[in-house]
Structures are given as structure tokens and as C-alpha cells.
Design a protein around this motif. Structure first.
Motif, mmCIF file in Angstrom:
data_model
loop_
_atom_site.group_PDB
_atom_site.id
_atom_site.type_symbol
_atom_site.label_atom_id
_atom_site.label_comp_id
_atom_site.label_asym_id
_atom_site.label_seq_id
_atom_site.Cartn_x
_atom_site.Cartn_y
_atom_site.Cartn_z
ATOM 1 N N PRO A 105 30.195 -14.178 -23.720
ATOM 2 C CA PRO A 105 30.968 -13.544 -22.653
ATOM 3 C C PRO A 105 30.127 -12.552 -21.854
ATOM 4 O O PRO A 105 29.007 -12.227 -22.247
ATOM 5 C CB PRO A 105 32.061 -12.802 -23.440
ATOM 6 N N SER A 106 30.679 -12.052 -20.773
ATOM 7 C CA SER A 106 30.002 -11.036 -19.974
ATOM 8 C C SER A 106 30.048 -9.699 -20.707
ATOM 9 O O SER A 106 31.129 -9.182 -21.001
ATOM 10 C CB SER A 106 30.694 -10.896 -18.616
ATOM 11 N N ASN A 107 28.867 -9.146 -21.001
ATOM 12 C CA ASN A 107 28.824 -7.830 -21.653
ATOM 13 C C ASN A 107 29.387 -6.738 -20.746
ATOM 14 O O ASN A 107 30.060 -5.820 -21.216
ATOM 15 C CB ASN A 107 27.385 -7.465 -22.028
ATOM 16 N N HIS A 108 29.084 -6.842 -19.443
ATOM 17 C CA HIS A 108 29.595 -5.839 -18.500
ATOM 18 C C HIS A 108 31.123 -5.836 -18.511
ATOM 19 O O HIS A 108 31.748 -4.773 -18.532
ATOM 20 C CB HIS A 108 29.095 -6.123 -17.086
ATOM 21 N N ALA A 109 31.706 -7.037 -18.471
ATOM 22 C CA ALA A 109 33.164 -7.126 -18.469
ATOM 23 C C ALA A 109 33.743 -6.605 -19.779
ATOM 24 O O ALA A 109 34.773 -5.922 -19.792
ATOM 25 C CB ALA A 109 33.603 -8.568 -18.224
ATOM 26 N N THR A 110 33.087 -6.919 -20.890
ATOM 27 C CA THR A 110 33.546 -6.427 -22.195
ATOM 28 C C THR A 110 33.515 -4.904 -22.234
ATOM 29 O O THR A 110 34.485 -4.261 -22.659
ATOM 30 C CB THR A 110 32.660 -6.997 -23.325
ATOM 31 N N LEU A 111 32.401 -4.327 -21.801
ATOM 32 C CA LEU A 111 32.280 -2.864 -21.793
ATOM 33 C C LEU A 111 33.285 -2.225 -20.856
ATOM 34 O O LEU A 111 33.914 -1.213 -21.190
ATOM 35 C CB LEU A 111 30.857 -2.461 -21.394
ATOM 36 N N ALA A 112 33.431 -2.797 -19.663
ATOM 37 C CA ALA A 112 34.351 -2.215 -18.681
ATOM 38 C C ALA A 112 35.795 -2.260 -19.177
ATOM 39 O O ALA A 112 36.520 -1.262 -19.110
ATOM 40 C CB ALA A 112 34.219 -2.945 -17.345
ATOM 41 N N ALA A 113 36.219 -3.416 -19.686
ATOM 42 C CA ALA A 113 37.595 -3.538 -20.176
ATOM 43 C C ALA A 113 37.812 -2.676 -21.408
ATOM 44 O O ALA A 113 38.862 -2.040 -21.558
ATOM 45 C CB ALA A 113 37.908 -5.001 -20.491
ATOM 46 N N LEU A 136 37.265 -4.874 -11.043
ATOM 47 C CA LEU A 136 36.228 -4.962 -10.011
ATOM 48 C C LEU A 136 34.851 -5.142 -10.629
ATOM 49 O O LEU A 136 34.023 -5.911 -10.131
ATOM 50 C CB LEU A 136 36.252 -3.707 -9.132
ATOM 51 N N SER A 137 34.607 -4.428 -11.727
ATOM 52 C CA SER A 137 33.325 -4.554 -12.411
ATOM 53 C C SER A 137 33.129 -5.978 -12.914
ATOM 54 O O SER A 137 32.045 -6.558 -12.763
ATOM 55 C CB SER A 137 33.255 -3.573 -13.583
ATOM 56 N N GLY A 138 34.174 -6.550 -13.490
ATOM 57 C CA GLY A 138 34.083 -7.925 -13.972
ATOM 58 C C GLY A 138 33.848 -8.906 -12.839
ATOM 59 O O GLY A 138 32.952 -9.760 -12.915
ATOM 60 N N MET A 139 34.624 -8.775 -11.762
ATOM 61 C CA MET A 139 34.478 -9.702 -10.632
ATOM 62 C C MET A 139 33.108 -9.583 -9.981
ATOM 63 O O MET A 139 32.561 -10.566 -9.474
ATOM 64 C CB MET A 139 35.588 -9.448 -9.609
#
Length: 199
Positions: A105-113, A136-139
């Protein structure tokens, strides 16, 4: 189908104004910095509150790091190639990560969520702001071309589910620990509490 959607987003991104592309490039990491600052602010605010509030403020970041670790393990197990390498003829806004830096998965999306979930648990008033920032960070990860949409969706789900589970599971023991640590003179400035909460 996901590859087609990825191409559509990347092609759309390439045609956007330069200021928007630059905002997406910097914003994809800047959101995580904003969440770090907000976590510090929530901790500072909780210092004078009940031990339970302090425990929630401290557990959010810890659980977010745990979610990140889980996402790294999942990445290594699944070994999904980045779309910017797997698909031909794609021009991305940022350089494609090196081979071995997997996509799902996206690490950025995991961290942001995860950070957003932890902040909402600690201070519900932040919910409208941090949820939008996390999305927004995920997108932005698809927009700049380094992730498929499903990478981001799985990352958001992983962080958004795992962090609340960890925080709620550990809130009781963490509250007890905060009460004990508040009794230590050396930690009192960091875990300050009103006199009524000394026990």
C-alpha cells in the motif's frame, strides 16, 4: 481498469497549471509535517488535562508508526511494482521511486490516515480538517504519479482502521502509565496535570 484511471489522473496532472503541480509535489510530504505539528500541539494541549486525554494524545503517533511498520511488511510481501515503472509511456511529476520501493500500500496514505485518525480520537474538533488533509495527501500520490489509486485506498484503509484499534486497545494501560509517570518529578513538565489528576 485501475491502470487506466492512473493514466487519466497522470495525464490530467501534466496539463494542470505549474503552481498546482508544484503544490502537489511539495504538499504530498508537507501534509505529513503538518500532522506531526498537530500531534505536538495535541500533546501540549493534553498536558493539563486528565490522564486519559494525555494517553490518547501519546498513543496516536505511536499507533501511526505501528501502522507504517505494518504497511512496510505488506509491501515486502506483495511486491507490487510502481505504476511509473510497470506502465509504459507515463510521465510523472516526480521521479519514480527505485526498484524495491514497492507500491501497495501507499505509505504516505497509511501515515496520513493513521495520523488523522489518532488526532480525531484525541481531539474530535480537528476531524473536518485532518480528514480532508489525509484524503488530499492520498490523492496527491496518484496525482504525482507514484501510486495506483488502489494503493492509496488500501493505505488509507490500513491507517484509518489500524490506528483506532491500537489506540482504543491500549488506552487503559496507557492511562495508568501516564498517571504513574506524572508522579515522577523528572517527567512532570512533559506530562503536567492538574492537582486533581495526581492519583
Amino acid at each position: 481498469m485501475d491502470g487506466r484511471l492512473y493514466r487519466d489522473v497522470v495525464e490530467f496532472a501534466a496539463g494542470t497549471p505549474e503552481w498546482l503541480r508544484e503544490l502537489a509535489e511539495t504538499g504530498t510530504d508537507a501534509v505529513l509535517a503538518v500532522f506531526a505539528v498537530l500531534s505536538l500541539w495535541v500533546w501540549w494541549r493534553a498536558r493539563r488535562g486528565p490522564a486519559g486525554a494525555m494517553a490518547l494524545a501519546l498513543l496516536g503517533p505511536v499507533a501511526t508508526v505501528a501502522a507504517y511498520a505494518v504497511s512496510e511488511v505488506v509491501k515486502v510481501l506483495l511486491r507490487e511494482e510502481r505504476p511509473c515503472r510497470a506502465l509504459h509511456g507515463v510521465t510523472t511529476l516526480v521521479p519514480c521511486p527505485p526498484y524495491g520501493d514497492w507500491s501497495l500500500p501507499s505509505n504516505h496514505a497509511t501515515l496520513a490516515a493513521g495520523a488523522a485518525a489518532g488526532l480525531v480520537i484525541a481531539w474530535r474538533a480537528l476531524a473536518p480538517y485532518v480528514v480532508v488533509l489525509a484524503l488530499l495527501s492520498g490523492m496527491s500520490r496518484v496525482f504525482v504519479g507514484v501510486h495506483y489509486p488502489h494503493d492509496v485506498a488500501v493505505g488509507l484503509l490500513l491507517g484509518g482502521v489500524l490506528v483506532p484499534v491500537v489506540v482504543l486497545a491500549l488506552s487503559g494501560p496507557a492511562t495508568t502509565l501516564v498517571v504513574r509517570l506524572r508522579g515522577l518529578t523528572v517527567l512532570r513538565p512533559l506530562l503536567l496535570a492538574p492537582r486533581a489528576d495526581r492519583g
